[in-house]
Design a protein around this motif. Structure first.
Motif, PDB file in Angstrom:
ATOM      1  N   SER A 146     -12.230  25.482   5.339  1.00  0.00           N
ATOM      2  CA  SER A 146     -13.218  24.611   4.700  1.00  0.00           C
ATOM      3  C   SER A 146     -12.562  23.326   4.216  1.00  0.00           C
ATOM      4  O   SER A 146     -11.484  23.340   3.618  1.00  0.00           O
ATOM      5  CB  SER A 146     -13.878  25.327   3.514  1.00  0.00           C
ATOM      6  OG  SER A 146     -14.718  24.432   2.814  1.00  0.00           O
ATOM      7  N   ALA A 147     -13.234  22.181   4.455  1.00  0.00           N
ATOM      8  CA  ALA A 147     -12.747  20.891   3.965  1.00  0.00           C
ATOM      9  C   ALA A 147     -13.057  20.714   2.489  1.00  0.00           C
ATOM     10  O   ALA A 147     -12.554  19.783   1.849  1.00  0.00           O
ATOM     11  CB  ALA A 147     -13.369  19.758   4.772  1.00  0.00           C
ATOM     12  N   ASN A 148     -13.860  21.580   1.907  1.00  0.00           N
ATOM     13  CA  ASN A 148     -14.235  21.487   0.499  1.00  0.00           C
ATOM     14  C   ASN A 148     -13.409  22.424  -0.384  1.00  0.00           C
ATOM     15  O   ASN A 148     -13.739  22.633  -1.547  1.00  0.00           O
ATOM     16  CB  ASN A 148     -15.733  21.808   0.332  1.00  0.00           C
ATOM     17  CG  ASN A 148     -16.612  20.796   1.056  1.00  0.00           C
ATOM     18  OD1 ASN A 148     -16.278  19.614   1.094  1.00  0.00           O
ATOM     19  ND2 ASN A 148     -17.705  21.259   1.631  1.00  0.00           N
ATOM     20  N   GLY A 149     -12.402  23.003   0.213  1.00  0.00           N
ATOM     21  CA  GLY A 149     -11.526  23.884  -0.548  1.00  0.00           C
ATOM     22  C   GLY A 149     -12.008  25.307  -0.523  1.00  0.00           C
ATOM     23  O   GLY A 149     -13.175  25.595  -0.230  1.00  0.00           O
ATOM     24  N   GLY A 150     -11.152  26.221  -0.809  1.00  0.00           N
ATOM     25  CA  GLY A 150     -11.494  27.629  -0.836  1.00  0.00           C
ATOM     26  C   GLY A 150     -10.232  28.464  -0.798  1.00  0.00           C
ATOM     27  O   GLY A 150      -9.114  27.947  -0.749  1.00  0.00           O
TER      28      GLY A 150
END
Length: 687
Positions: free
Chosen positions: A488-492
Motif C-alpha cells: 500500500s502507498a498509504n502505509g500499513g
C-alpha cells in the motif's frame, strides 16, 4: 826442602788440566786449581823435566827454553815477585806470567795470593774474599767494606756507591726507587734516598736529582711522573704540588691546561669544571667572562640558557624568584601590565572566563556575572535585556503565554509550530518523534497515524513507502524483512509471503518459486532447490515430485527428469548406470540392472553400456557369457560367423593364419601326420 807451586797465570801455553784436589775450573783464578809440585833438597840439582801434575798419571814435559823469566801480566804481580828471595838452587819457572815468592826460613816455595784473595788453611791455595769484604794488610784474612762501599766476591778493593744509589749489605749498590733521589756518594741504606720536594719528581730509578713539573702538570702520588692536570683543573706555574680547580664560570675540557676558559653568556661551569652547562629555566648569566647563574626576580622568568630575564606578559604574573615561566592569572582575575607579581579581581558585572587575560569582560544581555569567573545565561523561561548585571536575580520571568525558549534569552517569544509549551519548565519544547503540532502556541502535540512517522519537532507526519512499515514509536519507517511484503502507498503493516513464494528485504510483493525450486513454508526469503532424484516443473511449487521409473535427475534444482538412454538403466532416480560388459540394453527408460540382457551364443558385448551384441567373425568364436570373441587356436578353424567353438583340422592339413580354413602344407610326394599343428612333412615312401 823446596816445593814449587805454579800459579794459574803460568798455564797459558800448556794443556788445560784439573787438580785432583779441588776440581775447580782452571780459569777461575785460584792458585791450586792447575798446579804441579816437585820437592828437592837444596843440594839437589833442579831438573825441570821432573815436574809432574799432582795427578800422577798426567805428566807435563817442558821445553827448558820456556823456563826463562817472562814479563809479569800486571803491576800487582810484579810487586809480589821478589827475585832476591828465590833460592839459588831453583830457577825461576814462568810461562808468560809471574812466579810467587819463596820463603827462605824453611827453604819452601810459599804461595802469595793476589789482591782480593787469601790463603786457605793449608797455605797452598788462594780463595776469594766473600762479597762485601776485601783482603786486609796480610793475605791471611778479609776485612769488611766501609759503610757506603761494596765489593763483589774476589774483589781486590771496595767500591764507593755513586750518587743515585745506596749500599745494601756491602754487597751491592742499589738504585734509589723512582720518586726518590740521592745526590751524594757513599750512602748506605734506602733511607738515604730522599723524597722529592713538592712539585718535583724522580721519573726513573737511580735518580741523582728531581725534575720540576711544568705548568699544567702535577706530581703523581708516588712522585714518579708529572701527570697532566685533569679536565676541570689547571696550574699556571711550574713546580707546584697540585692542580687548581677552575674558578666559578670557567672550565678546562682537555688535560694539561695552564689556564681555564670562561663559559659563554647563559651558561655556568658544572661542579667538576669540565663542561659549561646551560643555565636552567629561571636563572640567567650575563657575563662574557663567566660566572654563576643567578635567579630571575619576581615578575620575570627565563628559559634555558638565558643571558637575561624577561618580564611576565600582561595577563600573567610571577610572585617567586628563579622561575622558568610566568603563571596565567586565574579566571576572575587579570593583570594589565608587564612584570606583574600578582593579579587583580574584576569589578561587579565583569568576568574573566579563562586564564591569562589582561582585562575583564562585561557580561552581555541575557546573562549575569557569577563569582567573577563567568557570565551565566539566564535560565530558560527568564530573560535579561541589560549588560553588566550581577546575580541571577537580574533575570526576569516571561509573561504568561510567552517563554524564553533557551538559556540566555534577551526577550520572550511565542512557542512555534512543532513545539509545545512546557508550563513547568516555562519553555517551548519540540514535539517528540512520532508526534506533531501544526499550530503555534499550543500546550501539547498530536500522535502520528498508523503507517506514518515524524521526527522531533515535526509539524506534520510522513507516510511510509511500499515495502516499509512504521516502527512502534512512529519515529522511523523500517524495511519489510525477507519473506514479508507491504504493497500500500498509504502505509500499513508488512505481511508474510505465502508458501511457494518468497520476497527480498523491502519488497512490495512476493515472487513465486521458479521451476526446479519449492517453498513449503510461508514468510520465507528464498526458495529451496529440488534435491537430486526430484523435480518441480511449474512456478510456485510447495513441494517436489519423484521422477518416474527409468528417469532421473543427477543434480539439484531441475525442472524435469531425464530418461535413461539405451545401454543404461535407472538407479534410485539419481543416476543412469551403464550395463556391464557382456550385457546389453536396446531400450530407453529402463530401471534396474535386470533390464540388461546376456548376449546370445556367438555374440558379445565388449564394453560397458552396450546397446547391442556383436557377432563373432570367421576365425573366432564366443562361448556362453563371454565378453569378447576369441581367435581359434592353431590347428583349429571356423569359417562361419556367430559360433561358440572352432573345428580341428584333419590329419595332413594345418590352419591358415586367419584360422578360417585348413590347408595342405606338404609338396607333392610328401605327407604329414601332424593333424593341423604344423608342416612336419615326410616323403611318401617313408615308413
Amino acid at each position: 826442602m823446596v816445593r814449587i807451586v805454579t800459579s794459574s797465570s803460568a798455564r797459558k801455553d800448556f794443556p788445560q788440566q784439573r787438580s785432583s784436589s779441588s776440581g775447580k775450573d782452571p780459569g777461575s783464578g785460584g792458585l791450586a786449581e792447575l798446579s804441579w809440585v816437585k820437592t828437592w833438597s837444596t843440594k839437589e840439582k833442579y831438573d825441570p823435566s821432573l815436574l809432574r801434575f799432582t795427578r800422577p798419571h798426567e805428566q807435563l814435559h817442558f821445553n827448558p827454553e820456556q823456563l826463562k823469566l817472562a814479563p809479569c801480566d800486571n803491576e800487582e804481580q810484579k810487586d809480589l815477585l821478589h827475585e832476591d828471595n828465590i833460592p839459588h838452587e831453583a830457577e825461576r819457572v814462568v810461562s808468560r806470567g809471574c812466579f810467587r815468592q819463596f820463603n827462605l826460613a824453611d827453604k819452601e816455595l810459599v804461595v802469595k795470593c793476589p789482591a782480593g784473595k787469601i790463603r786457605d788453611s793449608t797455605g797452598n791455595t788462594c780463595e776469594d774474599c766473600p762479597a762485601g769484604k776485601k783482603r786486609g794488610i796480610s793475605d791471611n784474612d778479609c776485612i769488611p767494606c766501609n759503610s757506603g762501599w761494596m765489593s763483589a766476591a774476589g774483589a781486590s778493593v771496595c767500591t764507593e756507591c755513586p750518587v743515585g744509589r745506596y749500599e745494601l749489605s756491602m754487597t751491592s749498590c742499589e738504585q734509589c726507587p723512582a720518586g726518590k733521589y740521592n745526590d751524594q756518594t757513599g750512602q748506605s741504606g734506602d733511607s738515604s734516598c730522599k723524597v722529592c720536594a713538592e712539585g718535583y719528581i724522580a721519573a726513573s730509578e737511580g735518580s741523582e736529582t728531581c725534575t720540576q713539573c711544568q705548568p699544567g702538570e702535577e706530581p703523581n702520588s708516588d712522585n714518579t711522573a708529572c701527570d697532566p692536570c685533569v679536565a676541570g683543573r689547571y696550574q699556571p706555574e711550574q713546580g707546584k704540588e697540585t692542580c687548581l680547580l677552575c674558578g666559578v664560570g670557567t672550565i678546562t675540557v682537555t688535560t694539561g691546561r695552564d689556564k681555564c676558559d670562561p663559559c659563554e653568556q647563559g651558561q655556568e661551569a658544572n661542579v667538576e669544571r669540565t663542561a659549561c652547562v646551560d643555565c636552567v629555566a629561571g636563572k640567567f648569566q650575563s657575563s662574557a667572562d663567566g660566572g654563576a647563574c643567578q635567579d630571575c626576580e619576581p615578575g620575570t622568568y627565563s628559559a634555558l640558557k638565558s643571558s637575561d630575564c624577561t618580564k611576565c606578559s600582561a595577563g600573567y604574573y610571577q610572585e617567586n624568584s628563579g622561575q622558568g615561566s610566568c603563571v596565567e592569572c586565574p579566571s576572575g582575575k587579570f593583570s594589565g601590565a608587564e612584570g606583574a607579581t600578582q593579579c587583580s579581581e574584576c569589578e561587579a558585572g565583569h568576568v574573566t572566563e579563562t586564564e591569562g587575560l589582561s582585562e575583564c569582560t562585561e557580561c552581555p544581555v541575557g546573562q549575569y556575572e557569577l563569582s567573577k569567573t563567568s557570565c551565566e545565561k539566564c535560565p530558560a523561561g527568564k530573560y535579561n535585556d541589560q549588560t553588566g548585571q550581577s546575580g541571577e536575580s537580574s533575570c526576569e520571568d516571561c509573561a504568561e503565554g510567552y517563554v524564553a525558549a533557551s538559556e540566555g534569552s534577551e526577550t520572550c517569544t511565542q512557542c512555534l509550530p512543532g513545539t509545545y509549551e512546557n508550563r513547568k519548565d516555562k519553555a517551548c519544547e519540540n514535539c517528540p518523534a512520532g508526534y506533531y503540532q501544526a499550530a503555534a502556541g499550543q500546550l501539547s502535540c498530536d500522535p502520528c497515524e498508523d503507517g506514518e512517522i515524524s521526527a522531533e519537532g515535526a509539524t506534520t507526519c510522513t507516510q511510509c513507502d511500499k515495502g516499509q512499515e512504521a516502527n512502534v514509536e512512529r519515529t522511523a519507517c523500517v524495511d519489510c524483512g525477507a519473506g514479508k511484503f507491504q504493497s500500500s502507498a498509504n502505509g500499513g503493516a508488512c505481511q508474510d509471503c505465502e508458501a511457494g513464494s518468497y520476497s527480498a528485504v523491502k519488497s512490495s510483493e512476493c515472487t513465486k518459486c521458479s521451476p526446479g525450486y519449492y517453498q513449503e513454508n510461508s514468510g520465507q526469503g528464498s526458495c529451496v532447490e529440488c534435491p537430486s532424484g526430484k523435480f518441480s516443473s511449474a512456478e510456485g511449487a510447495t513441494e517436489c515430485s519423484e521422477c518416474e521409473v527409468g528417469h532421473m535427475t543427477e543434480t539439484e534444482g531441475l525442472s524435469e527428469c531425464t530418461e535413461c538412454p539405451v545401454g543404461q538403466y535407472e538407479l534410485s532416480t539419481t543416476s543412469c548406470e551403464k550395463c556391464p560388459a557382456g550385457k546389453y540394453n536396446d531400450q530407453t527408460g529402463q530401471s534396474g540392472e535386470t533390464s540388461c540382457e546376456v548376449c546370445a551364443d556367438g555374440y558379445v558385448a565388449a564394453s560397458e553400456g552396450s546397446e547391442t551384441c556383436i557377432q563373432c567373425q570367421p576365425g573366432t568364436y564366443a562361448a556362453y557369457k563371454t565378453r569378447a570373441c576369441k581367435v581359434c587356436e592353431e590347428g583349429n578353424v571356423q569359417p562361419n560367423t556367430g559360433t561358440v567353438s572352432c573345428n580341428v583340422c584333419p590329419t595332413g592339413t594345418v590352419s591358415n593364419e586367419e584360422r578360417t580354413e585348413c590347408t595342405t602344407p606338404c609338396n607333392p610326394g610328401w605327407f604329414s601326420q601332424n593333424g593341423g599343428l604344423g608342416p612336419n612333412c615326410k616323403p611318401c615312401d617313408a615308413k
